[in-house]
Design a protein around this motif. Structure first.
Motif, PDB file in Angstrom:
ATOM      1  N   GLN A   1      17.759  -2.257  20.363  1.00 60.91           N
ATOM      2  CA  GLN A   1      19.344  -2.452  20.181  1.00 60.91           C
ATOM      3  C   GLN A   1      19.769  -3.536  19.666  1.00 60.91           C
ATOM      4  O   GLN A   1      21.024  -4.292  20.230  1.00 60.91           O
ATOM      5  N   TYR A   2      19.312  -3.966  18.386  1.00 59.66           N
ATOM      6  CA  TYR A   2      20.091  -5.046  17.770  1.00 59.66           C
ATOM      7  C   TYR A   2      21.346  -4.532  17.507  1.00 59.66           C
ATOM      8  O   TYR A   2      21.854  -3.424  17.321  1.00 59.66           O
ATOM      9  N   LYS A   3      22.128  -5.886  17.474  1.00 57.79           N
ATOM     10  CA  LYS A   3      23.747  -5.504  17.216  1.00 57.79           C
ATOM     11  C   LYS A   3      24.071  -5.051  15.627  1.00 57.79           C
ATOM     12  O   LYS A   3      24.535  -4.171  15.272  1.00 57.79           O
ATOM     13  N   TYR A   4      23.413  -5.658  14.899  1.00 59.87           N
ATOM     14  CA  TYR A   4      23.070  -5.124  13.204  1.00 59.87           C
ATOM     15  C   TYR A   4      21.883  -4.981  12.953  1.00 59.87           C
ATOM     16  O   TYR A   4      20.891  -5.653  13.094  1.00 59.87           O
ATOM     17  N   ILE A   5      21.663  -3.951  12.157  1.00 57.48           N
ATOM     18  CA  ILE A   5      20.177  -3.669  11.217  1.00 57.48           C
ATOM     19  C   ILE A   5      20.753  -3.361   9.860  1.00 57.48           C
ATOM     20  O   ILE A   5      21.221  -2.574   9.553  1.00 57.48           O
ATOM     21  N   VAL A   6      20.191  -4.402   9.141  1.00 56.22           N
ATOM     22  CA  VAL A   6      20.005  -4.192   7.804  1.00 56.22           C
ATOM     23  C   VAL A   6      18.910  -3.437   7.180  1.00 56.22           C
ATOM     24  O   VAL A   6      17.660  -3.764   7.313  1.00 56.22           O
ATOM     25  N   ILE A   7      18.924  -2.330   6.348  1.00 55.68           N
ATOM     26  CA  ILE A   7      18.185  -1.626   5.840  1.00 55.68           C
ATOM     27  C   ILE A   7      18.228  -1.823   4.311  1.00 55.68           C
ATOM     28  O   ILE A   7      18.860  -1.260   3.626  1.00 55.68           O
ATOM     29  N   GLU A   8      17.042  -2.564   3.770  1.00 56.07           N
ATOM     30  CA  GLU A   8      16.742  -2.796   2.398  1.00 56.07           C
ATOM     31  C   GLU A   8      16.235  -1.643   1.453  1.00 56.07           C
ATOM     32  O   GLU A   8      16.908  -1.387   0.617  1.00 56.07           O
ATOM     33  N   PRO A   9      15.178  -0.870   2.176  1.00 53.07           N
ATOM     34  CA  PRO A   9      14.778   0.152   1.268  1.00 53.07           C
ATOM     35  C   PRO A   9      15.864   1.233   1.042  1.00 53.07           C
ATOM     36  O   PRO A   9      16.370   1.716   1.981  1.00 53.07           O
ATOM     37  N   THR A  10      15.845   1.540  -0.159  1.00 49.55           N
ATOM     38  CA  THR A  10      17.211   2.408  -0.581  1.00 49.55           C
ATOM     39  C   THR A  10      16.833   3.885   0.148  1.00 49.55           C
ATOM     40  O   THR A  10      17.785   4.591   0.634  1.00 49.55           O
ATOM     41  N   ARG A  11      15.579   4.392   0.076  1.00 56.08           N
ATOM     42  CA  ARG A  11      15.567   5.847   0.555  1.00 56.08           C
ATOM     43  C   ARG A  11      15.871   5.939   1.990  1.00 56.08           C
ATOM     44  O   ARG A  11      16.548   6.900   2.262  1.00 56.08           O
ATOM     45  N   ILE A  12      15.146   5.003   2.829  1.00 64.23           N
ATOM     46  CA  ILE A  12      15.303   5.235   4.251  1.00 64.23           C
ATOM     47  C   ILE A  12      16.802   4.958   4.714  1.00 64.23           C
ATOM     48  O   ILE A  12      17.286   5.489   5.492  1.00 64.23           O
ATOM     49  N   GLY A  13      17.344   4.185   3.957  1.00 63.08           N
ATOM     50  CA  GLY A  13      18.870   3.550   4.188  1.00 63.08           C
ATOM     51  C   GLY A  13      19.812   4.844   3.919  1.00 63.08           C
ATOM     52  O   GLY A  13      20.551   4.914   4.721  1.00 63.08           O
ATOM     53  N   ASP A  14      19.676   5.444   2.596  1.00 64.60           N
ATOM     54  CA  ASP A  14      20.613   6.626   2.457  1.00 64.60           C
ATOM     55  C   ASP A  14      20.243   7.923   3.385  1.00 64.60           C
ATOM     56  O   ASP A  14      21.158   8.372   3.743  1.00 64.60           O
TER      57      ASP A  14
ATOM     58  N   GLY B   1       0.757  -0.976   0.000  1.00 64.21           N
ATOM     59  CA  GLY B   1       0.103   0.141  -0.024  1.00 64.21           C
ATOM     60  C   GLY B   1       0.975   1.250   0.150  1.00 64.21           C
ATOM     61  O   GLY B   1       1.977   1.266  -0.180  1.00 64.21           O
ATOM     62  N   GLU B   2       0.238   2.491  -0.021  1.00 67.42           N
ATOM     63  CA  GLU B   2       0.749   3.858   0.228  1.00 67.42           C
ATOM     64  C   GLU B   2       1.523   4.032   1.386  1.00 67.42           C
ATOM     65  O   GLU B   2       2.527   4.982   1.279  1.00 67.42           O
ATOM     66  N   SER B   3       1.427   3.407   2.536  1.00 67.52           N
ATOM     67  CA  SER B   3       2.080   3.858   3.795  1.00 67.52           C
ATOM     68  C   SER B   3       3.135   2.974   3.794  1.00 67.52           C
ATOM     69  O   SER B   3       3.818   2.816   5.209  1.00 67.52           O
ATOM     70  N   ALA B   4       3.570   2.067   2.853  1.00 65.76           N
ATOM     71  CA  ALA B   4       4.917   1.377   2.955  1.00 65.76           C
ATOM     72  C   ALA B   4       6.337   2.018   3.723  1.00 65.76           C
ATOM     73  O   ALA B   4       6.793   1.389   4.216  1.00 65.76           O
ATOM     74  N   GLN B   5       6.465   3.428   3.500  1.00 62.55           N
ATOM     75  CA  GLN B   5       7.481   4.066   3.785  1.00 62.55           C
ATOM     76  C   GLN B   5       7.413   4.495   5.342  1.00 62.55           C
ATOM     77  O   GLN B   5       8.293   4.461   5.974  1.00 62.55           O
ATOM     78  N   ASP B   6       6.096   4.779   5.785  1.00 61.89           N
ATOM     79  CA  ASP B   6       6.089   4.864   7.174  1.00 61.89           C
ATOM     80  C   ASP B   6       6.330   3.467   7.923  1.00 61.89           C
ATOM     81  O   ASP B   6       6.689   3.634   9.017  1.00 61.89           O
ATOM     82  N   GLN B   7       5.848   2.661   7.155  1.00 64.44           N
ATOM     83  CA  GLN B   7       6.175   1.231   7.905  1.00 64.44           C
ATOM     84  C   GLN B   7       7.652   1.003   8.006  1.00 64.44           C
ATOM     85  O   GLN B   7       8.258   0.515   9.103  1.00 64.44           O
ATOM     86  N   PHE B   8       8.390   1.335   6.999  1.00 61.34           N
ATOM     87  CA  PHE B   8       9.665   1.022   7.043  1.00 61.34           C
ATOM     88  C   PHE B   8      10.337   1.812   8.214  1.00 61.34           C
ATOM     89  O   PHE B   8      11.174   1.174   8.879  1.00 61.34           O
ATOM     90  N   GLU B   9       9.805   3.022   8.277  1.00 60.01           N
ATOM     91  CA  GLU B   9      10.592   3.995   9.340  1.00 60.01           C
ATOM     92  C   GLU B   9      10.178   3.491  10.606  1.00 60.01           C
ATOM     93  O   GLU B   9      10.997   3.405  11.628  1.00 60.01           O
TER      94      GLU B   9
END
Length: 199
Positions: A63-76, A45-53
């Motif tokens: 406080q995970y040791k590693y966080i992998v951010i797949e979505p390009t915009r939020i990762g950048d 849906g349209e709220s995917a970006q909000d869900q990623f954030e």
């Protein structure tokens, strides 16, 4: 014949133990699921970006040791935010150090032309960092570039070829260092201004 059978059994056990040993070494070097969180790029849906954030905020709070951010915009955006925080920290330390050591390297009549602006810059960066970054859970993380450490993560499960990987690091000593230097720069600036303008 019994000797041959015995040798065959022994060989099978050696192979099995070798495989188990290799498997145990693999487990030791791989990162467990509880240490790594992946923000997957799945659009619902349209709220995917909000869900990623939201997912990223939850992972930072957990406080995970590693966080992998797949979505390009939020990762950048996250990588840029961390880079600016690092820049403020380094500027605080370098400018504060210049403020404190310039009087030792230059004549006293001229040193304040460099030391005072450097001290003000150090204080400004430290204040900005304290207001905007210090209490942000994101400041506990750095972007991971080490190929060996990245190879331990389950990046092969991602659809993105350029995920941003964050690693949690203890920043207590770093904060103490730049706060101490900025405080010393403040003391020096106040003292120097008083000496220059006191009647």
């Amino acid at each position: 014949m019994p000797h041959t059978v015995g040798a065959g059994v022994a060989e099978q056990w050696r192979t099995r133990l070798s495989c188990e040993d290799s498997a145990s070494r693999l487990v030791k070097v791989s990162v467990s699921a509880t240490d790594c969180y992946i923000v997957h790029e799945i659009y619902n849906g349209e709220s995917a970006q909000d869900q990623f954030e939201y997912e990223l905020e939850q992972a930072l709070e957990a406080q995970y040791k590693y966080i992998v951010i797949e979505p390009t915009r939020i990762g950048d955006e996250t990588a840029r935010w961390i880079t600016v925080g690092n820049c403020l920290h380094k500027t605080t330390v370098l400018a504060g150090t210049a403020c404190l050591f310039t009087p030792l390297a230059l004549p006293l009549d001229y040193s304040h032309y460099i030391s005072l602006p450097a001290g003000v810059l150090s204080l400004a960066c430290c204040t900005l960092y304290g207001i905007s970054w210090q209490f942000d859970p994101c400041c506990k993380y750095q972007v991971e570039y080490d190929a060996y450490k990245l190879s331990r993560l389950p990046l092969h499960t991602l659809t993105s070829s350029t995920p941003v990987v964050l690693v949690r690091k203890d920043d207590l000593h770093r904060k103490r260092l730049h706060n101490t230097i900025a405080l010393a720069a403040l003391v020096y600036c106040v003292k120097k201004i008083y000496e220059l303008y006191a009647v």
